[in-house]
Design a protein around this motif. Structure first.
Motif: not given
Length: 123
Positions: A83-88, A7-19, A114-123
């Motif tokens: 420090s998430l990047k779009p390539e993450d 759990s914990g995936g989501g859509l964030v912007q470049a430079g953000d953090s996610l746990k 597990g079934q996976g959780t999607q992480v999307t990092v926008s630029s």
């Protein structure tokens, strides 16, 4: 047998953090190496990090930005990503393998997923 739920995936912007979190079932949580892998569309599954009860291991991609941790009292593993990047951008999987002398870093050495959780990092 180990069952894993991310759990914990989501859509964030470049430079953000996610746990991310990975909750495991079973009474022998401490007997397993736990790991995070990720897979982007059209690419192979990539090792991100692994944690035994005593040590942590990182792939090149997350060094300095990602931190893996496990709480054996809660049967839960975490991946703090800074420090998430779009390539993450990828589907992030939690995996488990019985403890051995070495820490596996390839997907085919892990028996439980597990079934996976999607992480999307926008630029």
């Amino acid at each position: 047998q180990v069952q894993l739920v991310e759990s914990g995936g989501g859509l964030v912007q470049a430079g953000d953090s996610l746990k991310l979190s990975c909750a495991a079932s079973g009474r022998t949580f401490s007997s397993y190496t736990l790991a995070w892998f990720r897979q982007a569309p059209g690419k192979e599954r990539e090792f991100v990090a692994a944690a035994t009860p005593d040590s942590n291991w990182y792939g090149d991609t997350g060094k300095g930005r990602f931190t893996i941790a496990r709480d054996n009292t809660k049967n839960t593993m975490y991946l703090q990503m800074n420090s998430l990047k779009p390539e993450d951008t990828a589907l992030y999987y939690c995996a488990a393998s019985r403890l051995s002398d070495t820490v596996p870093t390839t997907a085919n050495n892990y028996n439980y997923w597990g079934q996976g959780t999607q992480v999307t990092v926008s630029s």
